[in-house]
Design a protein around this motif. Structure first.
Motif, PDB file in Angstrom:
ATOM      1  N   LYS A  43       0.871   9.576  -1.799  1.00  0.00           N
ATOM      2  CA  LYS A  43       0.690   9.028  -0.444  1.00  0.00           C
ATOM      3  C   LYS A  43       1.162   7.580  -0.385  1.00  0.00           C
ATOM      4  O   LYS A  43       1.884   7.181   0.543  1.00  0.00           O
ATOM      5  CB  LYS A  43      -0.775   9.141  -0.036  1.00  0.00           C
ATOM      6  N   GLN A  44       0.758   6.785  -1.370  1.00  0.00           N
ATOM      7  CA  GLN A  44       1.155   5.375  -1.380  1.00  0.00           C
ATOM      8  C   GLN A  44       2.671   5.235  -1.499  1.00  0.00           C
ATOM      9  O   GLN A  44       3.285   4.392  -0.846  1.00  0.00           O
ATOM     10  CB  GLN A  44       0.473   4.643  -2.531  1.00  0.00           C
ATOM     11  N   GLU A  47       4.287   5.898   1.795  1.00  0.00           N
ATOM     12  CA  GLU A  47       4.099   4.764   2.703  1.00  0.00           C
ATOM     13  C   GLU A  47       5.008   3.596   2.343  1.00  0.00           C
ATOM     14  O   GLU A  47       5.564   2.937   3.217  1.00  0.00           O
ATOM     15  CB  GLU A  47       2.635   4.318   2.685  1.00  0.00           C
ATOM     16  N   PRO A  50       9.327   4.901   2.728  1.00  0.00           N
ATOM     17  CA  PRO A  50       9.424   5.958   3.747  1.00  0.00           C
ATOM     18  C   PRO A  50      10.787   6.641   3.793  1.00  0.00           C
ATOM     19  O   PRO A  50      10.886   7.792   4.231  1.00  0.00           O
ATOM     20  CB  PRO A  50       9.117   5.223   5.057  1.00  0.00           C
TER      21      PRO A  50
END
Length: 175
Positions: A43-44, A47, A50
């Motif tokens: 997830k990080q 983020e 992208p």
């Protein structure tokens, strides 16, 4: 740091402590850093990158590498410098990828090549000169964890393998 100097527009590091992540960003000029021991790395990474990942300098292998590879772009590149998470396993080098990750690598035409310094001996002198210039200009910063005495080599090695060092682990034996 070298990636940035060679034209990478965004550089994200992955380390195992908040202190190391802070050093990557505050001292070494990375755009961001992920503490792989905290939170959801996938997830990080999504983020922080992208647009996906184009180049991955891989010296850890295992789950972290699988996570990064799953987010790599078409025609991207993996530079294998080590696979520390795999060193005590009975696998060839480079270790095989899990089938789902190998499929991603093939479908996206991701190169995965070993970096062996001995293959570049003809560039050694120019490389050392360039690195020295960057260090002198303050463009490349060096961090070392130094332990004094040959008698401490075992403890230094254990500490390094457990992430106790910041930067290069050095055992000083001259004095």
């Amino acid at each position: 740091q070298i990636g940035r100097l060679e034209g990478c527009s965004r550089v994200v590091g992955i380390a195992g402590t908040d202190e190391k992540c802070s050093i990557l960003v505050q001292e070494m000029g990375f755009d961001a850093a992920i503490n792989y021991k905290k939170g959801d790395v996938a997830k990080q990474l999504r983020e922080l990158c992208p647009g996906g990942v184009d180049v991955y300098f891989d010296n850890v292998g295992g789950d972290i590498s699988d996570t990064v590879i799953s987010q790599m772009n078409q025609n991207s590149h993996i530079i294998l410098c080590g696979q520390i998470s795999q060193y005590n396993k009975d696998v060839p080098y480079p270790p095989p990828l899990p089938p789902d990750i190998e499929k991603i690598q093939k479908e996206r035409n991701i190169t995965r090549e070993r970096f062996l310094v001995l293959n570049y001996m003809d560039k050694q002198e120019a490389s050392v000169l360039q690195l020295c210039q960057w260090i002198q200009e303050g463009k490349l910063k060096v961090r070392e964890t130094v332990v004094e005495g040959l008698a401490n080599i075992g403890a230094a090695f254990q500490s390094m393998m457990n992430g106790g060092n910041i930067g290069k682990q050095i055992v000083s034996v001259s004095k």
